[in-house]
Design a protein around this motif. Structure first.
Motif, short mmCIF file in Angstrom:
data_model
loop_
_atom_site.label_atom_id
_atom_site.label_comp_id
_atom_site.label_asym_id
_atom_site.label_seq_id
_atom_site.Cartn_x
_atom_site.Cartn_y
_atom_site.Cartn_z
N UNK A 45 5.77 -15.74 17.21
CA UNK A 45 6.26 -15.73 18.60
C UNK A 45 6.60 -14.31 19.05
N UNK A 46 7.28 -13.56 18.17
CA UNK A 46 7.75 -12.23 18.54
C UNK A 46 6.63 -11.21 18.68
N UNK A 47 5.70 -11.22 17.73
CA UNK A 47 4.83 -10.06 17.58
C UNK A 47 3.34 -10.30 17.79
N UNK B 251 -4.80 -13.14 12.69
CA UNK B 251 -4.29 -12.62 13.97
C UNK B 251 -3.31 -11.50 13.64
N UNK B 252 -3.48 -10.37 14.29
CA UNK B 252 -2.68 -9.20 13.97
C UNK B 252 -1.70 -8.86 15.10
N UNK B 253 -0.55 -8.27 14.74
CA UNK B 253 0.40 -7.87 15.78
C UNK B 253 -0.05 -6.59 16.48
N UNK B 254 -1.14 -6.69 17.21
CA UNK B 254 -1.72 -5.51 17.86
C UNK B 254 -2.04 -5.82 19.32
N UNK B 255 -1.89 -4.82 20.16
CA UNK B 255 -2.42 -4.90 21.52
C UNK B 255 -3.20 -3.62 21.79
N UNK B 256 -4.36 -3.78 22.42
CA UNK B 256 -5.25 -2.63 22.64
C UNK B 256 -5.11 -2.11 24.07
N UNK B 257 -4.74 -0.86 24.17
CA UNK B 257 -4.55 -0.23 25.48
C UNK B 257 -5.44 1.00 25.61
N UNK B 343 1.08 -1.32 17.73
CA UNK B 343 1.90 -2.33 17.05
C UNK B 343 3.27 -2.42 17.75
N UNK B 344 4.01 -3.50 17.49
CA UNK B 344 5.32 -3.64 18.15
C UNK B 344 6.29 -2.51 17.79
N UNK B 361 -6.64 -0.58 7.97
CA UNK B 361 -5.96 0.64 8.39
C UNK B 361 -6.00 0.61 9.91
N UNK B 362 -4.89 0.24 10.53
CA UNK B 362 -4.91 0.05 11.99
C UNK B 362 -3.53 0.32 12.57
N UNK B 363 -3.41 0.12 13.86
CA UNK B 363 -2.11 0.19 14.52
C UNK B 363 -1.58 1.60 14.71
#
Lengths: 111, 416
Positions: A45-47, B251-257, B343-344, B361-363
């Motif tokens: 949920x958080x990340x 699923x990874x904690x990533x967002x692409x900007x 990453x967050x 190797x990311x983020x």
């Protein structure tokens, strides 16, 4: 810079009036659920976000206009908006998105 | 062939028409000991270190476009290691250590220039937070020192330190070992050196699937050029990491900007160092060609388009003119955008994944270029040993469940 259709103002306005507000249809767990859920679920949920390469359901905020939040479907490869719709409406289905895409193409052909 | 003054002279005699190809464009074999997905500096570097340091030479680098065509060629080439937390200091300083002498090691002119990175403080909060950074860095053995406004002016003469400015310069943190390098050379240099050690560099070869055995371990990758088997796959795909990981069901904690940058018309040498300002939010340096290289934070919305809106570039340039009124009449020449995976906690993820044989190797978000040799070495180490090195162990995926974040987002020695 592109123009975004605000479903509340019902007109296209310049991108600089808007702010991006993350993934759409994201539901915060209730206080009760939060106490019971596992660390993995809370982490999800958080990340974890969709981060889709393609059509992405997301929230936008008309912060320098009517100040309302709304949802949109945008292609993250071309940055083209397929459709926008009001807050509280359900997630758009593949058929609805396809219809909107067709409609956009027709409108473009006309103009 | 070894590049040297003699080879340069000899080739000048033949009009520079007889230089050999730097590295051959290979077709994939059926099977490799390890595959690296992504032919940027990080991926090519990982292949190089696998072959050079860890004894795995049967390696392929798969690149969907051309090598160095992604973020390696789309950054502002800044190298520094003045991060707050111990984990980050170890990681980024490992990279800065490797930058030293890398040109010699690769026999390729990376034009690495330790010209210093100066971070300006414009308010009391900046002063306190940067001084904390300076002390934290020095405790970690990372060079960083505090300069008074006059010392800032002496180090970087184009600065205006008048106290009457809207954002007065109240001091600065200077890392002398930091600087810039020629980014394309980094990709080419690693590619050439890796290729010499037996690594196959395969361009125009997009990965479209990851095949796994009944136990869930990776078996190989489906690509545009057919199936390639390998029990070890290292993913170094920057902004497209989420897309590749999806192929393995992760699923990874990533967002692409998009992260945009731009350069001015070339001018005579005027900027002796790199200057960053978090409060006004921009950074600037001068390339060896004479262009002023300008960058700032990411765009506001996620995207894979490798470009962004013009009004954000205008915003970046406005910030530069605020700090350096001298550049107000400078005309801009070209701009570009790269897709950064954020990453967050704004710290990278380097290590194993829940899928056996799949490493990542990311983020790196907006700070990947500076880390190129360090990240590449850590990915190579992890792939070779099936376990992380102690430097990249804290940068695992589990921290987002356990909560042991490395929160450089909040510490922000950097303009994100």
């Amino acid at each position: 810079m592109f123009e975004i259709h605000c479903p509340y103002c019902n007109e296209k306005r310049s991108e600089i009036e808007f702010a991006y507000a993350g993934e759409a249809h994201y539901v915060r767990p209730t206080a009760q659920e939060q106490t019971e859920m596992s660390d993995e679920d809370w982490s999800r949920y958080m990340f974890i976000r969709d981060n889709i390469r393609g059509e992405h359901a997301e929230r936008w905020w008309h912060n320098s206009g009517c100040n309302m939040f709304f949802n949109a479907i945008r292609d993250t490869v071309t940055d083209k908006f397929v459709m926008t719709y009001k807050m509280g409406q359900p997630r758009r289905t593949e058929t609805q998105i396809e219809a909107a895409r067709k409609n956009n193409a027709e409108q473009k052909a006309k103009s | 062939m070894k590049y040297s003054a003699i080879s340069l002279f000899a080739n000048a005699l033949s009009g520079h028409k007889k230089w050999p190809v730097q590295f051959p464009d290979k077709e994939p074999k059926k099977e490799y000991d390890a595959i690296i997905v992504g032919g940027g500096g990080h991926g090519l570097g990982a292949a190089y270190y696998l072959a050079k340091r860890y004894g795995i030479t049967n390696v392929a680098v798969l690149e969907k476009g051309w090598i160095g065509g992604g973020n390696t060629g789309r950054n502002t080439t800044i190298i520094r290691s003045n991060y707050l937390f111990d984990e980050s200091a170890a990681m980024y300083d490992h990279a800065v250590d490797l930058w030293d002498g890398l040109g010699q090691e690769l026999n390729y002119n990376l034009m690495f220039s330790k010209r210093g990175v100066l971070m300006l403080a414009h308010n009391v909060h900046d002063v306190q937070s940067f001084q904390r950074h300076v002390h934290a860095n020095r405790l970690n053995g990372v060079d960083n020192k505090w300069l008074s406004p006059e010392e800032c002016k002496a180090f970087c003469p184009p600065l205006d330190i008048s106290p009457h400015r809207r954002y007065p310069v109240m001091g600065g943190a200077l890392q002398m070992r930091a600087g810039t390098a020629r980014h394309d050379s980094v990709a080419w240099g690693y590619a050439r050196a890796a290729s010499k050690l037996g690594v196959d560099i395969i361009q125009n070869c997009k990965v479209i699937g990851i095949r796994r055995d009944p136990d869930g371990a990776v078996e190989g990758v489906e690509t545009e050029k057919g199936y390639i088997a390998s029990k070890k796959i290292g993913v170094s795909a920057a902004g497209n990491t989420s897309v590749v990981m999806e192929m393995a069901g992760l699923r990874f904690p990533l967002e692409s900007y998009p992260l945009q940058a731009l350069v001015s018309e070339p001018v005579k040498p005027v900027m002796p160092c790199v200057v960053m300002s978090n409060a006004v939010h921009a950074y600037i340096s001068q390339s060896d060609k004479g262009e002023l290289v300008i960058g700032a934070g990411t765009d506001q919305y996620t995207s894979y388009s490798q470009r962004g809106p013009l009004h954000l570039q205008e915003h970046n340039v406005a910030a530069i003119c605020e700090i350096f009124p001298i550049f107000k009449r400078q005309r801009m020449l070209r701009s570009w955008g790269g897709i950064v995976d954020v990453t967050p906690d704004r710290s990278p993820i380097v290590g194993k994944t829940p899928v056996k044989g799949l490493y990542v190797n990311c983020g790196w978000g907006t700070g990947g270029f500076k880390a190129t040799p360090g990240a590449a070495d850590m990915l190579a180490y992890t792939v070779a040993h099936d376990a992380p090195h102690k430097i990249n162990a804290p940068f695992n995926l589990d921290r987002f469940v356990g909560g042991r974040l490395i929160d450089e987002a909040a510490a922000a020695a950097v303009a994100h």
